[in-house]
Design an enzyme around this catalytic site. Structure first.
Site, PDB file in Angstrom:
ATOM      1  N   GLU A  36      24.653 -17.402  -1.431  1.00  0.00           N
ATOM      2  CA  GLU A  36      25.453 -16.448  -2.196  1.00  0.00           C
ATOM      3  C   GLU A  36      26.577 -17.145  -2.954  1.00  0.00           C
ATOM      4  OE1 GLU A  36      25.377 -12.054  -0.284  1.00  0.00           O
ATOM      5  OE2 GLU A  36      26.771 -13.464   0.620  1.00  0.00           O
TER       6      GLU A  36
ATOM      7  N   SER B 131      19.297   0.359  -4.986  1.00  0.00           N
ATOM      8  CA  SER B 131      17.959  -0.189  -4.767  1.00  0.00           C
ATOM      9  C   SER B 131      17.716  -0.390  -3.276  1.00  0.00           C
ATOM     10  CB  SER B 131      17.794  -1.522  -5.510  1.00  0.00           C
ATOM     11  OG  SER B 131      18.698  -2.487  -5.008  1.00  0.00           O
TER      12      SER B 131
ATOM     13  N   ASN C 178      23.327  -6.901 -10.406  1.00  0.00           N
ATOM     14  CA  ASN C 178      22.892  -6.055  -9.301  1.00  0.00           C
ATOM     15  C   ASN C 178      22.732  -4.610  -9.742  1.00  0.00           C
ATOM     16  OD1 ASN C 178      23.328  -7.812  -6.598  1.00  0.00           O
ATOM     17  ND2 ASN C 178      24.858  -8.355  -8.124  1.00  0.00           N
TER      18      ASN C 178
ATOM     19  N   THR D   6      31.022  -9.320   2.653  1.00  0.00           N
ATOM     20  CA  THR D   6      30.890 -10.726   3.022  1.00  0.00           C
ATOM     21  C   THR D   6      32.164 -11.524   2.812  1.00  0.00           C
ATOM     22  OG1 THR D   6      29.970 -11.162   0.828  1.00  0.00           O
ATOM     23  CG2 THR D   6      28.412 -10.795   2.628  1.00  0.00           C
TER      24      THR D   6
ATOM     25  N   GLU E  77       0.819  -1.209   0.000  1.00  0.00           N
ATOM     26  CA  GLU E  77       0.000   0.000   0.000  1.00  0.00           C
ATOM     27  C   GLU E  77       0.854   1.262   0.000  1.00  0.00           C
ATOM     28  OE1 GLU E  77      -3.188   2.268   2.973  1.00  0.00           O
ATOM     29  OE2 GLU E  77      -2.084   0.492   3.625  1.00  0.00           O
TER      30      GLU E  77
ATOM     31  N   LYS F 257      21.271 -14.305 -11.292  1.00  0.00           N
ATOM     32  CA  LYS F 257      21.255 -15.388 -10.306  1.00  0.00           C
ATOM     33  C   LYS F 257      20.472 -16.597 -10.788  1.00  0.00           C
ATOM     34  CE  LYS F 257      21.952 -12.259  -6.417  1.00  0.00           C
ATOM     35  NZ  LYS F 257      22.357 -11.140  -7.292  1.00  0.00           N
TER      36      LYS F 257
END
Length: 573
Positions: free
Chosen positions: A500, A375, A371, A396, A235, A328
């Site tokens: 990943e 975003s 990517n 990571t 919404e 991906k």
């Protein structure tokens, strides 16, 4: 006659005398704090503390620089030195907390102060100077939680710049040039070819409140469509993108449809009533680690949501249907990637099954890309928050690479791909029938560590990579700090998350990519795999439909792997 009585004169309440701050005695004392700032902010802060009952007692203050001492008269609190004296001061007074008051424009000094306090083991409280509040203006270039722009100027969006929303204690640059950050020159759009398919047409965007969906809506609105239909299940996100389109394109007829495309019956009713000419399907679950824990949700949204809107598009005679996929989906190592691959299989099978042979044929296509920077919940959003908190910046894995593109360029090329006729009945003779798979030119993959370093330097800081290695069961940490005096911020490694990959791919090794009419888009040129045909797809739909409501994660994963056998094991299992 008695004399009239005099009205009682109200007495002003007696104000307590301000407390004179004194230096705290050595040792921890509850309620004794250290002040850090400029001479002006410390004077103001000392006065504020003296006027507030129950406020902590100022045990002394530190200025930022030694040369500021000569400009100080009475600060209202004893001067203990400058920031570089903090270790010595703390060794004597052992402060528990410090109150910092610095103008937001002094972001490097704020970061340096926070790092010094963290090293000294002192908890920080930040009090912005009153001048920051008096001079503050509403941020006209901020982003909403769903990742779509609010009142950002169109020119900034076109340049691929994403505004930062730092915390009150950190003043980041107004915007980062994301194209420069990834060393990329964006591809332009062929306005003439796109105008042929969008001008005067009814355009529907699913997931219209998301990062890509909101930009698809804005780019589509710029081509003067007959109607722009915004379909979104959130919404708040729907309200915001509808408001944005209304403000930026007041002359465009638009409809905001609060709807989840997973509801196949209602999706068909909507498309039957609205009769869009072009559909851009951007609604999907995209967060890799989260989908590892919720594979049934990923199957429902990514596969059956796509099936719902694709079936309805074909049934109602949509001219062009574009599904947004992901890199991906290639040799997927995650539930998210595998469910995107399942959606690809279904859309391509739908085209091969005869959609092009129906009256007013629907041209179905898919677009893969990597990517997008800026975003919602993306790496830059996370790093901006970490920077505002004084660090560290997290990565990571030091080997991790990704393909990157800005949101505006990705949205532009997705719309551009809809204007390509490769794979359609009117396509070139060498194109295979069915739904083409388009692959956007993502350039070379970028190391995440390198991107983090660029991001830190773009903020006027120097990255300090903290490298860890295991030796004899112990963790050895090495730090390489710059010696040029620039404030530093640490980059630390947290380990790859479930699902990943270290390196992503844009196409299967067996696939052959060939150029299209647009230099930023390539197309796959091979035949459809057996798994994308007839009986195999019917089995896929039936099999996954039977498990999409299951709470047993392993049952859902087993069903996914039966139809995406190239899917690797996930770390979360």
């Amino acid at each position: 006659m008695p004399a009239p009585s005099k009205a009682a004169t109200p007495r002003s309440p007696r104000r307590p005398a301000p407390r004179r701050a004194t230096v705290g005695a050595p040792g921890r004392r509850t309620g004794v704090t250290l002040l850090i700032g400029t001479p002006e902010t410390i004077r103001a802060l000392a006065g504020q503390l003296a006027a507030v009952d129950g406020a902590p007692m100022a045990g002394g203050c530190l200025l930022l620089r030694a040369d500021e001492r000569s400009t100080t008269d009475d600060l209202g609190v004893p001067l203990l030195g400058c920031l570089e004296d903090l270790p010595t001061v703390q060794g004597t007074h052992n402060f528990r907390t410090a109150i910092v008051s610095l103008p937001r424009v002094m972001h490097e000094a704020i970061l340096r102060t926070r790092q010094a306090l963290r090293r000294a083991g002192i908890a920080e409280r930040f009090v912005p100077p009153i001048t920051d509040f008096l001079g503050a203006e509403p941020d006209a270039t901020s982003t909403d939680p769903a990742g779509g722009p609010t009142d950002a100027p169109a020119s900034a969006s076109a340049r691929g710049k994403v505004p930062c929303r730092p915390a009150a204690t950190w003043q980041a640059p107004t915007s980062l040039d994301l194209a420069a950050l990834i060393g990329r020159t964006p591809h332009d759009i062929d306005r003439q070819s796109v105008s042929r398919i969008l001008a005067g047409k009814r355009i529907l965007v699913t997931g219209a409140g998301g990062s890509i969906g909101s930009h698809l809506a804005q780019v589509g609105a710029a081509f003067n469509p007959e109607q722009l239909i915004l379909m979104e299940r959130s919404e708040n996100a729907l309200f915001e993108i509808d408001r944005q389109i209304g403000r930026r394109f007041p002359g465009i007829c638009r409809r905001a449809i609060l709807h989840d495309v997973v509801d196949a019956d209602q999706t068909l009713r909507h498309l039957d009533a609205l009769r869009p000419h072009v559909v851009f399907h951007g609604a999907a679950h995209k967060h890799v680690p989260l989908m590892e824990d919720h594979p049934a949700h990923a199957v429902t949204n990514n596969l059956f949501g796509t099936k719902s809107i694709a079936d309805a598009s074909v049934a109602t005679g949509v001219e062009r249907f574009v599904m947004i996929s992901s890199d991906k989906a290639v040799n997927p190592a995650s539930v998210m990637g595998a469910t995107k691959r399942l959606a690809e299989i279904y859309v391509r099978s739908l085209a091969s099954a005869g959609a092009f042979g129906a009256p007013n044929p629907t041209r179905l296509s898919l677009v893969r890309f990597g990517n997008v920077l800026g975003s919602a919940c993306s790496v830059l959003t996370i790093w901006s928050a970490q920077l505002a908190e004084g660090g560290p910046i997290t990565v990571t894995d030091p080997r991790m690479t990704r393909f990157f593109m800005t949101i505006p360029e990705a949205a532009t090329l997705v719309i551009q791909s809809a204007a390509l006729d490769t794979g359609s009945p009117a396509g070139d003779a060498g194109a295979p029938p069915g739904a083409p798979v388009y692959v956007l030119d993502m350039g070379r993959p970028i190391g995440i560590v390198d991107l983090a370093k660029r991001f830190v330097r773009a903020h006027g800081l120097e990255p300090n990579v903290v490298a860890s290695s295991a030796a004899d069961g112990r963790t050895v940490t090495k730090q390489a700090r710059p010696s040029n005096g620039t404030p530093t911020i640490d980059i630390v490694f947290t380990g790859a998350r479930p699902g990943e990959k270290i390196h992503e791919e844009l196409a299967y090794a067996a696939e052959m990519l060939r150029p299209t009419a647009h230099p930023g888009i390539s197309a796959w040129g091979g035949p459809a795999p057996e798994g994308e045909r007839g009986a195999a797809v019917a089995s896929l739909v039936a099999d996954l439909s039977a498990v999409r409501m299951s709470t047993d994660r392993q049952v859902v994963l087993a069903a996914i792997r039966r139809h995406v056998p190239e899917m690797t094991q996930t770390d979360a299992e």
